[in-house]
Design a protein around this motif. Structure first.
Motif, PDB file in Angstrom:
ATOM      1  N   SER A 289      10.015 -17.456  -7.756  1.00  0.00           N
ATOM      2  CA  SER A 289       9.001 -16.642  -7.092  1.00  0.00           C
ATOM      3  C   SER A 289       9.631 -15.959  -5.891  1.00  0.00           C
ATOM      4  CB  SER A 289       7.825 -17.503  -6.633  1.00  0.00           C
ATOM      5  OG  SER A 289       6.873 -16.718  -5.937  1.00  0.00           O
ATOM      6  N   TRP A 290       9.198 -14.737  -5.608  1.00  0.00           N
ATOM      7  CA  TRP A 290       9.729 -13.983  -4.478  1.00  0.00           C
ATOM      8  C   TRP A 290       8.801 -14.008  -3.269  1.00  0.00           C
ATOM      9  CZ3 TRP A 290      10.473  -9.184  -8.082  1.00  0.00           C
ATOM     10  CH2 TRP A 290      11.482  -9.458  -9.010  1.00  0.00           C
ATOM     11  N   SER A 291       7.719 -14.765  -3.355  1.00  0.00           N
ATOM     12  CA  SER A 291       6.787 -14.805  -2.236  1.00  0.00           C
ATOM     13  C   SER A 291       6.209 -16.198  -2.076  1.00  0.00           C
ATOM     14  CB  SER A 291       5.650 -13.796  -2.416  1.00  0.00           C
ATOM     15  OG  SER A 291       4.834 -14.143  -3.517  1.00  0.00           O
ATOM     16  N   SER A 292       5.750 -16.465  -0.874  1.00  0.00           N
ATOM     17  CA  SER A 292       5.055 -17.700  -0.562  1.00  0.00           C
ATOM     18  C   SER A 292       4.067 -17.397   0.546  1.00  0.00           C
ATOM     19  CB  SER A 292       6.038 -18.791  -0.115  1.00  0.00           C
ATOM     20  OG  SER A 292       5.353 -19.970   0.275  1.00  0.00           O
ATOM     21  N   GLY A 293       2.786 -17.538   0.239  1.00  0.00           N
ATOM     22  CA  GLY A 293       1.778 -17.234   1.244  1.00  0.00           C
ATOM     23  C   GLY A 293       1.848 -15.789   1.691  1.00  0.00           C
ATOM     24  N   ARG A 294       2.064 -15.581   2.973  1.00  0.00           N
ATOM     25  CA  ARG A 294       2.111 -14.238   3.560  1.00  0.00           C
ATOM     26  C   ARG A 294       3.541 -13.720   3.733  1.00  0.00           C
ATOM     27  NH1 ARG A 294      -2.412 -12.120   5.945  1.00  0.00           N
ATOM     28  NH2 ARG A 294      -4.312 -13.348   5.589  1.00  0.00           N
ATOM     29  N   VAL A 295       4.509 -14.381   3.107  1.00  0.00           N
ATOM     30  CA  VAL A 295       5.913 -13.993   3.217  1.00  0.00           C
ATOM     31  C   VAL A 295       6.433 -13.565   1.850  1.00  0.00           C
ATOM     32  CG1 VAL A 295       8.224 -14.712   3.917  1.00  0.00           C
ATOM     33  CG2 VAL A 295       6.211 -15.667   5.086  1.00  0.00           C
ATOM     34  N   ALA A 296       7.116 -12.416   1.799  1.00  0.00           N
ATOM     35  CA  ALA A 296       7.698 -11.938   0.546  1.00  0.00           C
ATOM     36  C   ALA A 296       9.128 -11.473   0.798  1.00  0.00           C
ATOM     37  CB  ALA A 296       6.870 -10.799  -0.047  1.00  0.00           C
ATOM     38  N   ARG A 339       1.735 -10.694  -6.387  1.00  0.00           N
ATOM     39  CA  ARG A 339       1.807 -11.024  -7.821  1.00  0.00           C
ATOM     40  C   ARG A 339       2.137  -9.779  -8.642  1.00  0.00           C
ATOM     41  NH1 ARG A 339      -2.716 -14.315  -6.706  1.00  0.00           N
ATOM     42  NH2 ARG A 339      -4.138 -12.697  -7.472  1.00  0.00           N
ATOM     43  N   GLU A 340       1.465  -8.664  -8.330  1.00  0.00           N
ATOM     44  CA  GLU A 340       1.727  -7.438  -9.088  1.00  0.00           C
ATOM     45  C   GLU A 340       3.162  -6.950  -8.870  1.00  0.00           C
ATOM     46  OE1 GLU A 340       0.432  -2.836  -8.726  1.00  0.00           O
ATOM     47  OE2 GLU A 340      -1.224  -4.252  -9.047  1.00  0.00           O
ATOM     48  N   TYR A 341       3.601  -6.995  -7.632  1.00  0.00           N
ATOM     49  CA  TYR A 341       4.985  -6.602  -7.283  1.00  0.00           C
ATOM     50  C   TYR A 341       5.986  -7.386  -8.116  1.00  0.00           C
ATOM     51  CZ  TYR A 341       9.129  -7.385  -4.196  1.00  0.00           C
ATOM     52  OH  TYR A 341      10.385  -7.552  -3.668  1.00  0.00           O
ATOM     53  N   GLU A 342       5.814  -8.683  -8.181  1.00  0.00           N
ATOM     54  CA  GLU A 342       6.774  -9.512  -8.899  1.00  0.00           C
ATOM     55  C   GLU A 342       6.631  -9.361 -10.411  1.00  0.00           C
ATOM     56  OE1 GLU A 342       8.119 -14.195  -9.260  1.00  0.00           O
ATOM     57  OE2 GLU A 342       7.168 -13.453  -7.425  1.00  0.00           O
ATOM     58  N   ASP A 343       5.410  -9.393 -10.918  1.00  0.00           N
ATOM     59  CA  ASP A 343       5.213  -9.285 -12.362  1.00  0.00           C
ATOM     60  C   ASP A 343       5.743  -7.958 -12.898  1.00  0.00           C
ATOM     61  OD1 ASP A 343       3.995 -11.746 -12.323  1.00  0.00           O
ATOM     62  OD2 ASP A 343       1.945 -10.973 -12.456  1.00  0.00           O
ATOM     63  N   GLY A 344       5.596  -6.902 -12.113  1.00  0.00           N
ATOM     64  CA  GLY A 344       6.048  -5.601 -12.577  1.00  0.00           C
ATOM     65  C   GLY A 344       7.540  -5.396 -12.484  1.00  0.00           C
TER      66      GLY A 344
END
Length: 386
Positions: A289-296, A339-344
């Motif tokens: 995953s590239w994000s956690s909570g409010r951090v990406a 989620r959209e950023y990573e999935d795409g």
């Protein structure tokens, strides 16, 4: 130093505050889009200035589209380098095969620009809209339901709606949020060295040349006023060395390449003048995953594709652009946006990483005599494609 608290920027003008760690291609591009989306942006960079130097950046495909939306494509075209040829050489400097440049295989636009020129273009796009603080890094952060509390290395503190780690392959933000160690590092089985020298006599301008023997590669990129000298070698495992000991790193290169033919002796003569060079393991960053909570994370911090891909700068700009689109579509819902950023983007990242780990390695760093022979067969048959 005693801790002090920075008043959240939102208290001044109502814009949600966002923190970007790293004044890189990823960081400056992310800062640009966050400002466009209405955030009050602060960029911090651990170095005292922009991290300059390094090889030119390839700009093509989606990267051109994003730079066009940023209003920067014409500035990039104005500073683009002339089209570059690429030659595979043997020990006697005979050309085994060549690839042209200027367009990709489908005839679309493709540019090469000096890394420093692209940095300056991106910096100019955010200099008046974002606060940029050099010599600053994050010491601690606490991600909460409404904001991220950040303590900086000088003891000051800030509170931000969102935090973005754009701080490269060895990301401090990634370490603080996702954990220390090499758990996300995929070692590709080799090491690379790069030095820019003020010589123009090693090869023609606007030409790249590469010479390979089993497990080792020497490469030159020629320009009007400089030459990039590159070395790479394969290893079965990671080697122990002191990243601060530049003399030791030069000895590693000499140990690997002393005695080789082609232009290698002249290249080695040019690498000992000073400590201004890059040496590191060849690796990728692969995270669940590239994000956690409010951090990406954006760019190499979350999904380094490795120098072999020749696409790191473009991937950073693409990542920032894709992130901005997701944040705009999901205004006020950072979790859905991330989620959209990573999935795409993830399928594209994984495709580029896989290509670098297979075709890139076998083309530039053939591991043994059999792999080198197959690479040379493809060159002779015109089957090599980057």
């Amino acid at each position: 130093m005693a801790s002090s608290t920075i008043t959240p920027p939102a208290a001044e003008d109502g814009r949600p505050p966002a923190l970007v760690s790293g004044a890189s291609f990823a960081g400056l591009s992310t800062a640009y889009w966050l400002n466009r989306l209405g955030y009050r942006v602060t960029v911090i960079e651990a170095a005292k200035d922009l991290r300059r130097g390094g090889t030119p950046v390839d700009i093509e495909g989606e990267t051109i589209e994003i730079l066009t939306r940023m209003g920067l494509a014409d500035a990039v075209r104005a500073r683009a380098l002339p089209p570059r040829g690429f030659e595979f050489k043997d020990a006697d400097d005979r050309t085994m095969g060549a690839i042209g440049a200027g367009t990709d295989v489908t005839g679309h636009e493709r540019y090469e620009i000096h890394r420093d020129d692209l940095l300056d273009i991106l910096l100019g796009a955010v200099a008046d809209t974002a606060e940029i603080l050099f010599g600053r890094s994050i010491d601690r952060l606490a991600d909460g339901p409404e904001e991220v509390s950040v303590t900086f290395d000088d003891g000051t503190e800030g509170r931000y709606a969102l935090v973005f780690g754009c701080d490269g392959n060895r990301s401090n933000t990634r370490r603080l949020v996702f954990g220390d160690g090499d758990q996300f590092t995929y070692f590709m089985g080799g090491y690379v060295f790069l030095k820019v020298v003020p010589r123009t006599d090693l090869l023609p301008a606007h030409m790249s040349q590469v010479y390979s023997v089993p497990g080792r590669m020497a490469m030159l990129n020629g320009y009007d006023d400089r030459t990039d000298i590159g070395f790479g070698f394969r290893t079965k495992g990671q080697i122990a060395y002191d990243y601060r000991d530049r003399a030791q790193q030069r000895r590693l290169i000499h140990d690997q390449f002393d005695g080789l033919g082609w232009k290698v002796p002249a290249m080695l003569d040019s690498i000992d003048a000073d400590d201004d060079f890059y040496f590191d393991r060849l690796n990728q960053i692969r995270m669940p995953s590239w994000s956690s909570g409010r951090v990406a994370l954006v760019g190499d911090a979350g999904y380094c594709v490795s120098p072999l891909a020749g696409f790191g700068g473009s991937m950073a700009i693409i990542g920032a652009g894709r992130l901005a689109q997701a944040l705009e579509r999901h205004a006020g819902d950072h979790a859905a946006a991330f989620r959209e950023y990573e999935d795409g983007l993830r399928p594209f990242v994984e495709e580029v990483q896989q290509r670098a780990a297979t075709n890139g390695l076998s083309t530039m760093f053939p591991a043994d005599a059999a792999e080198l022979a197959e690479r040379d067969r493809k060159i002779a048959a015109g089957e090599i494609d980057f």
